[in-house]
Design an enzyme around this catalytic site. Structure first.
Site, PDB file in Angstrom:
ATOM      1  N   CYS A   1     -16.404  19.049   3.260  1.00 38.83           N
ATOM      2  CA  CYS A   1     -17.346  18.749   4.441  1.00 38.83           C
ATOM      3  C   CYS A   1     -17.416  20.236   4.974  1.00 38.83           C
ATOM      4  O   CYS A   1     -18.559  21.105   5.703  1.00 38.83           O
ATOM      5  CB  CYS A   1     -16.637  17.648   5.234  1.00 38.83           C
ATOM      6  SG  CYS A   1     -17.859  16.299   4.948  1.00 38.83           S
TER       7      CYS A   1
ATOM      8  N   ILE B   1       0.276  -1.230   0.242  1.00 42.08           N
ATOM      9  CA  ILE B   1      -0.069  -0.053   0.440  1.00 42.08           C
ATOM     10  C   ILE B   1       0.863   0.908   0.479  1.00 42.08           C
ATOM     11  O   ILE B   1       0.442   2.877  -0.032  1.00 42.08           O
ATOM     12  CB  ILE B   1      -0.964   0.194   1.390  1.00 42.08           C
ATOM     13  CG1 ILE B   1       0.328   0.090   2.658  1.00 42.08           C
ATOM     14  CG2 ILE B   1      -1.576  -1.321   0.784  1.00 42.08           C
ATOM     15  CD1 ILE B   1      -0.942   0.165   4.316  1.00 42.08           C
TER      16      ILE B   1
ATOM     17  N   THR C   1       7.065 -12.249  -1.447  1.00 46.65           N
ATOM     18  CA  THR C   1       5.869 -12.123  -1.337  1.00 46.65           C
ATOM     19  C   THR C   1       5.677 -13.553  -0.410  1.00 46.65           C
ATOM     20  O   THR C   1       6.225 -14.745  -1.551  1.00 46.65           O
ATOM     21  CB  THR C   1       4.637 -11.662  -1.669  1.00 46.65           C
ATOM     22  OG1 THR C   1       3.410 -12.211  -1.338  1.00 46.65           O
ATOM     23  CG2 THR C   1       4.333 -12.047  -3.421  1.00 46.65           C
ATOM     24  N   SER C   2       5.493 -14.173   0.929  1.00 45.76           N
ATOM     25  CA  SER C   2       5.069 -15.746   0.910  1.00 45.76           C
ATOM     26  C   SER C   2       3.605 -16.759  -0.485  1.00 45.76           C
ATOM     27  O   SER C   2       3.915 -17.295  -0.071  1.00 45.76           O
ATOM     28  CB  SER C   2       5.043 -15.922   1.483  1.00 45.76           C
ATOM     29  OG  SER C   2       3.919 -15.154   1.957  1.00 45.76           O
TER      30      SER C   2
ATOM     31  N   CYS D   1     -12.308  16.667   5.661  1.00 38.84           N
ATOM     32  CA  CYS D   1     -12.776  16.487   4.762  1.00 38.84           C
ATOM     33  C   CYS D   1     -12.688  17.485   4.344  1.00 38.84           C
ATOM     34  O   CYS D   1     -13.782  18.847   4.990  1.00 38.84           O
ATOM     35  CB  CYS D   1     -13.274  15.678   3.994  1.00 38.84           C
ATOM     36  SG  CYS D   1     -14.736  16.555   3.288  1.00 38.84           S
TER      37      CYS D   1
ATOM     38  N   HIS E   1      -4.848  -4.569  -2.100  1.00 40.77           N
ATOM     39  CA  HIS E   1      -5.399  -3.219  -1.228  1.00 40.77           C
ATOM     40  C   HIS E   1      -5.046  -2.298  -0.773  1.00 40.77           C
ATOM     41  O   HIS E   1      -5.318  -1.236   0.010  1.00 40.77           O
ATOM     42  CB  HIS E   1      -4.405  -4.134  -0.187  1.00 40.77           C
ATOM     43  CG  HIS E   1      -4.000  -6.041  -0.218  1.00 40.77           C
ATOM     44  ND1 HIS E   1      -3.139  -6.373   0.533  1.00 40.77           N
ATOM     45  CD2 HIS E   1      -5.130  -6.444  -0.685  1.00 40.77           C
ATOM     46  CE1 HIS E   1      -2.825  -7.413   0.715  1.00 40.77           C
ATOM     47  NE2 HIS E   1      -4.214  -7.880  -0.299  1.00 40.77           N
TER      48      HIS E   1
ATOM     49  N   CYS F   1     -13.193  10.749   2.236  1.00 36.36           N
ATOM     50  CA  CYS F   1     -14.475  11.200   2.960  1.00 36.36           C
ATOM     51  C   CYS F   1     -15.353  10.452   2.784  1.00 36.36           C
ATOM     52  O   CYS F   1     -15.538   9.747   2.306  1.00 36.36           O
ATOM     53  CB  CYS F   1     -14.961  12.889   2.813  1.00 36.36           C
ATOM     54  SG  CYS F   1     -15.816  13.232   3.929  1.00 36.36           S
TER      55      CYS F   1
HETATM   56 ZN   LIG Z   1     -16.533  15.299   3.063  1.00 38.98          ZN
END
Ligand SMILES: [Zn+2]
Length: 483
Positions: free
Chosen positions: A316, A263, A397-398, A313, A281, A289
């Site tokens: 918002c 990630i 990676t396993s 955010c 992932h 948000c």
């Molecule tokens: Zn928001």
């Protein structure tokens, strides 16, 4: 970082998109083989567990009912097959099918079920010790079904030269990556209990450290996640030689898709294009948000994360500020744009009937426990890549966590598969295993291919020694000379 952890509860990862060990060919049951054949039939729909639990190589989530032993451990098991016998039995099974194999072994009594179990890597359970040989039949049936559904190694690919030739000739390479390609940059492997990240989490009072990545916990109290997020956030624009290798494949037009479990979005630092990558992932590349789904580029919230603050955010916030300028009567209704839970909390706590609206929290678009995986994975793999891929390279990676663990089983079996990592895995048969520090392995492969993989972490005069692993024609260990 292998983030999305071993599934628990209702985690959608629990239901793999494609079952790793699905038994795809049923051998004709035309032989009278007694208990074992019955067991085989009863188990014909068995063996579909994706073995996506971390750690022990167990067949099922609910237990250590069946434990496994690797070929290189067989010599320590009394009465077990030798490694050579084990390899020969497995090959024979694939060559002649299940029914004929059972006929040739158990029915003709050329070997005991107990001993044969070890050929398929079954650790003989203590509670069966001293039991009649028939007692091992159910276990053997499982082992045979499991083995038969595996993709058999392609015998024609074994050496380093084979690996280099495959690299040079391939046109559409699938690269599967995990935490191991970022650890040389100091990015912790979250799934490894040795990294210290777990101990950092101890003071948070969670019953399981992985709850940090549980979406329900996040909704309840995002501060828990943001208290550790700075430790897993890639801050510098650096990348490892292995990321550079993936970019080099892209430059040569050979990179079909890099499916990454990481990630950290470091592939982007190396210049791997988003269109050539599936972040299985999710990643820190974007954030959303939780209230209004407003999306921003990930680095818009990096400063907050670094300071341990909960990013809010801006959309918002803007709505709230605009509402504040409006007549009081409208304020209450407009402010309740949050989810149900927030609204209820607000109402129950606002005794004096003033609503204090809060902006939503910006959540990095990494996939938490309890969240769906990105759709792109299955559609691209099955609908596109499966038809085109001519080489698979698994690095760092396993390969035990869905959905990336499913990839090798989904592809046509004649597509060669190369494995690059520190330790070999036993649950998937790769054609060539290149063991060691993945940065060292890829730099040596490039050297031999005549490709110029330049990276500050690769010394220009680096010399790499390659040693065979005894008993394995296709397994090679890479070490830096003088390191
Ligand atoms: Zn928001």
């Amino acid at each position: 970082m292998d983030l999305v952890p071993a599934p628990r509860g209702e985690n959608p990862v629990k239901t793999p998109m494609v079952e790793v060990e699905a038994v795809d060919v049923a051998a004709p049951a035309n032989t009278e083989t007694g208990a074992l054949q019955e067991a085989l039939e009863a188990l014909s729909d068995f063996g579909t567990d994706s073995d996506n639990s971390d750690g022990d190589d167990a067949l099922s989530d609910d237990g250590d009912i069946i434990q496994f032993v690797r070929d290189d451990q067989l010599q320590d098991v009394p009465g077990a097959c030798t490694r050579e016998e084990a390899v020969a039995y497995r090959k024979r099974l694939h060559d002649i099918g299940k029914a004929a194999f059972v006929e040739e072994t158990l029915v003709q009594e050329t070997v005991t079920a107990k001993k044969l179990c070890t050929a398929f890597g079954i650790k003989l359970p203590d509670f069966l010790e001293g039991a009649p040989d028939e007692a091992y039949h159910p276990l053997l049936a499982i082992a045979i079904s499991r083995e038969f559904s595996r993709r058999p190694k392609l015998p024609q690919y074994n050496s380093i030269d084979d690996a280099v030739k495959l690299l040079k000739e391939a046109k559409n390479i699938i690269v599967l990556t995990g935490a191991g390609i970022s650890t040389s940059l100091g990015i912790p492997d979250f799934r490894s209990k040795d990294t210290g990240l777990y101990s950092k989490l101890a003071h948070l009072g969670l019953s399981d450290p992985q709850e940090v990545f549980d979406i329900h916990v996040f909704r309840e109290d995002p501060s828990i996640f943001f208290s550790i997020a700075k430790d897993i956030l890639p801050t510098e624009k650096k990348f490892s030689p292995t990321h550079g290798f993936i970019k080099l494949l892209q430059d040569q037009g050979k990179l079909l898709t890099n499916y990454t479990q990481n990630i950290d979005n470091i592939e982007a630092n190396a210049g791997v294009l988003a269109e050539n990558m599936v972040q299985c992932h999710g990643s820190f590349a974007t954030a959303t948000c939780v209230k209004c789904d407003f999306k921003v580029a990930g680095d818009a919230i990096f400063n907050d994360i670094k300071e341990g603050k909960i990013p809010e955010c801006s959309a918002c916030r803007q709505r709230i500020d605009e509402d504040a300028l409006k007549p009081q009567g409208l304020k209450r209704k407009r402010s309740s744009n949050g989810n149900q839970k927030d609204r209820k909390d607000d109402e129950s706590s606002d005794e004096d009937d003033y609503d204090i609206p809060t902006p939503g929290v910006m959540k990095p678009d990494i996939t938490f426990f309890g969240e769906d995986l990105p759709d792109e994975f299955g559609s691209r793999l099955v609908g596109h890549d499966r038809q085109l891929a001519d080489l698979v390279i698994v690095i760092g990676t396993s390969l035990k966590v869905a959905p990336v663990a499913e990839v090798p089983g989904v592809l046509p079996r004649d597509v060669p598969q190369i494995y690059i990592s520190r330790t070999p895995v036993s649950h998937t048969d790769f054609d060539i295993d290149l063991l060691g520090d993945c940065d060292v392995v890829v730099s040596e492969l490039c050297r031999r291919a005549g490709w110029n993989l330049q990276h500050p972490m690769i010394p220009p005069d680096e010399q790499v020694k390659i040693s065979p692993v005894e008993g394995y024609e296709s397994r090679h260990v890479f070490t830096v000379v003088g390191a």
